[in-house]
Design a protein around this motif. Structure first.
Motif, PDB file in Angstrom:
ATOM      1  N   THR A 148      -3.370   2.407  -8.129  1.00 25.00           N
ATOM      2  CA  THR A 148      -3.170   2.875  -6.755  1.00 25.00           C
ATOM      3  C   THR A 148      -1.871   3.670  -6.645  1.00 25.00           C
ATOM      4  O   THR A 148      -1.829   4.727  -6.014  1.00 25.00           O
ATOM      5  CB  THR A 148      -3.145   1.681  -5.781  1.00 25.00           C
ATOM      6  OG1 THR A 148      -4.372   0.971  -5.878  1.00 25.00           O
ATOM      7  CG2 THR A 148      -2.921   2.118  -4.352  1.00 25.00           C
ATOM      8  N   GLU A 195      -2.210   7.033  -8.460  1.00 25.37           N
ATOM      9  CA  GLU A 195      -3.014   7.943  -7.648  1.00 25.37           C
ATOM     10  C   GLU A 195      -2.180   8.527  -6.510  1.00 25.37           C
ATOM     11  O   GLU A 195      -2.207   9.738  -6.265  1.00 25.37           O
ATOM     12  CB  GLU A 195      -4.240   7.214  -7.088  1.00 25.37           C
ATOM     13  CG  GLU A 195      -5.206   8.108  -6.363  1.00 25.37           C
ATOM     14  CD  GLU A 195      -5.867   9.135  -7.264  1.00 25.37           C
ATOM     15  OE1 GLU A 195      -6.167  10.234  -6.748  1.00 25.37           O
ATOM     16  OE2 GLU A 195      -6.076   8.864  -8.453  1.00 25.37           O
ATOM     17  N   ALA A 196      -1.418   7.681  -5.835  1.00 22.52           N
ATOM     18  CA  ALA A 196      -0.586   8.149  -4.724  1.00 22.52           C
ATOM     19  C   ALA A 196       0.490   9.121  -5.216  1.00 22.52           C
ATOM     20  O   ALA A 196       0.738  10.149  -4.584  1.00 22.52           O
ATOM     21  CB  ALA A 196       0.053   6.959  -4.002  1.00 22.52           C
ATOM     22  N   GLU A 226      -4.400  -3.094 -11.263  1.00 23.86           N
ATOM     23  CA  GLU A 226      -5.107  -2.448 -10.147  1.00 23.86           C
ATOM     24  C   GLU A 226      -4.124  -1.753  -9.215  1.00 23.86           C
ATOM     25  O   GLU A 226      -4.369  -0.637  -8.760  1.00 23.86           O
ATOM     26  CB  GLU A 226      -5.939  -3.478  -9.384  1.00 23.86           C
ATOM     27  CG  GLU A 226      -7.110  -4.003 -10.179  1.00 23.86           C
ATOM     28  CD  GLU A 226      -7.754  -5.248  -9.580  1.00 23.86           C
ATOM     29  OE1 GLU A 226      -7.224  -5.808  -8.589  1.00 23.86           O
ATOM     30  OE2 GLU A 226      -8.791  -5.665 -10.120  1.00 23.86           O
ATOM     31  N   TRP A 227      -3.003  -2.415  -8.942  1.00 24.82           N
ATOM     32  CA  TRP A 227      -1.999  -1.824  -8.072  1.00 24.82           C
ATOM     33  C   TRP A 227      -1.370  -0.597  -8.720  1.00 24.82           C
ATOM     34  O   TRP A 227      -1.122   0.415  -8.055  1.00 24.82           O
ATOM     35  CB  TRP A 227      -0.944  -2.864  -7.696  1.00 24.82           C
ATOM     36  CG  TRP A 227       0.046  -2.353  -6.702  1.00 24.82           C
ATOM     37  CD1 TRP A 227      -0.155  -2.154  -5.362  1.00 24.82           C
ATOM     38  CD2 TRP A 227       1.396  -1.968  -6.961  1.00 24.82           C
ATOM     39  NE1 TRP A 227       0.988  -1.670  -4.780  1.00 24.82           N
ATOM     40  CE2 TRP A 227       1.954  -1.549  -5.735  1.00 24.82           C
ATOM     41  CE3 TRP A 227       2.181  -1.949  -8.119  1.00 24.82           C
ATOM     42  CZ2 TRP A 227       3.269  -1.107  -5.631  1.00 24.82           C
ATOM     43  CZ3 TRP A 227       3.489  -1.512  -8.007  1.00 24.82           C
ATOM     44  CH2 TRP A 227       4.018  -1.102  -6.784  1.00 24.82           C
ATOM     45  N   PRO A 235       0.843  -1.200   0.000  1.00 26.46           N
ATOM     46  CA  PRO A 235       0.000   0.000   0.000  1.00 26.46           C
ATOM     47  C   PRO A 235       0.880   1.253   0.000  1.00 26.46           C
ATOM     48  O   PRO A 235       2.052   1.196   0.400  1.00 26.46           O
ATOM     49  CB  PRO A 235      -0.806  -0.124   1.292  1.00 26.46           C
ATOM     50  CG  PRO A 235       0.009  -1.009   2.167  1.00 26.46           C
ATOM     51  CD  PRO A 235       0.779  -1.924   1.268  1.00 26.46           C
ATOM     52  N   PRO A 236       0.327   2.381  -0.452  1.00 23.81           N
ATOM     53  CA  PRO A 236       1.134   3.615  -0.544  1.00 23.81           C
ATOM     54  C   PRO A 236       1.839   4.012   0.746  1.00 23.81           C
ATOM     55  O   PRO A 236       2.943   4.561   0.695  1.00 23.81           O
ATOM     56  CB  PRO A 236       0.112   4.674  -0.965  1.00 23.81           C
ATOM     57  CG  PRO A 236      -0.917   3.902  -1.720  1.00 23.81           C
ATOM     58  CD  PRO A 236      -1.010   2.569  -1.012  1.00 23.81           C
TER      59      PRO A 236
END
Length: 150
Positions: free
Chosen positions: A93, A96-97, A89-90, A24-25
C-alpha cells in the motif's frame, strides 16, 4: 519499561496496537507531498529519491522487544507470521502510494538482524519467517520500477 522492551506479549496485545501500526496513505499525505517535490529535482538529475520501511525482522522486534522477539520465533510463530503478513500488505500500500507521486530510485529495509559476531537468527529462521514476505514485496518494487532494494 526498559530499553529494548516491547509492547506486545500476546495476540491480544497485538490486536490492541494494530489500529496504530498501519496508517492509510491519507495519514501520511504530507510526506507524500514532500516526496513529490523532491521528485521534481530528481527528474532534473539533481537528486536521488528513496525511503526506508521496517523490514520483517525489525517490525516484530520493535513490537515484541528484543528478547521476547527472539523467543517469538519458537513461542509465537503464528503471531510472527501474522505480523509479517500484515506488514507486507501494508508495504505494498505504501509503495503504491509513493509511486503515485514519484519513482523511488531505491527502497531500504530497516532490519539490524546481526551484531558484531554474526546474525541473530539462522538461515532456516530467515527462510521461514522473513523470506516469504520479501518474496512478495521485492518483486512488486521491481515491477513498479524501483531499481534497487537494500
Amino acid at each position: 519499561a526498559s530499553h529494548g522492551a516491547g509492547i506486545v506479549e500476546s495476540e491480544s496485545d497485538y490486536e490492541s496496537a494494530r489500529p496504530f501500526l498501519f496508517p492509510p496513505p491519507d495519514e501520511f499525505s504530507d510526506k507524500l507531498r514532500t516526496l513529490e517535490k523532491r521528485s521534481e529535482i530528481q527528474r532534473m538529475g539533481d537528486a536521488v529519491v528513496w525511503f526506508t520501511i521496517n523490514g520483517f525482522f525489525w517490525f516484530p522486534r520493535t513490537l515484541f522487544g528484543i528478547e521476547r522477539h527472539l523467543f517469538a520465533f519458537f513461542d509465537s510463530p503464528e503471531l510472527m507470521r501474522r505480523m509479517n503478513t500484515e506488514n507486507a500488505e501494508w508495504m505494498l500500500t505504501v509503495v503504491e502510494a509513493v509511486c503515485e507521486v514519484c519513482q523511488p530510485d531505491f527502497i531500504m529495509f530497516a532490519e539490524d538482524m546481526s551484531y558484531n559476531n554474526g546474525p541473530m537468527i539462522s538461515k532456516d529462521l530467515f527462510d521461514e519467517f522473513m523470506k516469504p514476505y520479501y518474496d512478495i514485496v521485492v518483486p512488486y518494487l521491481k515491477l513498479r520500477g524501483t531499481r534497487g532494494c537494500g
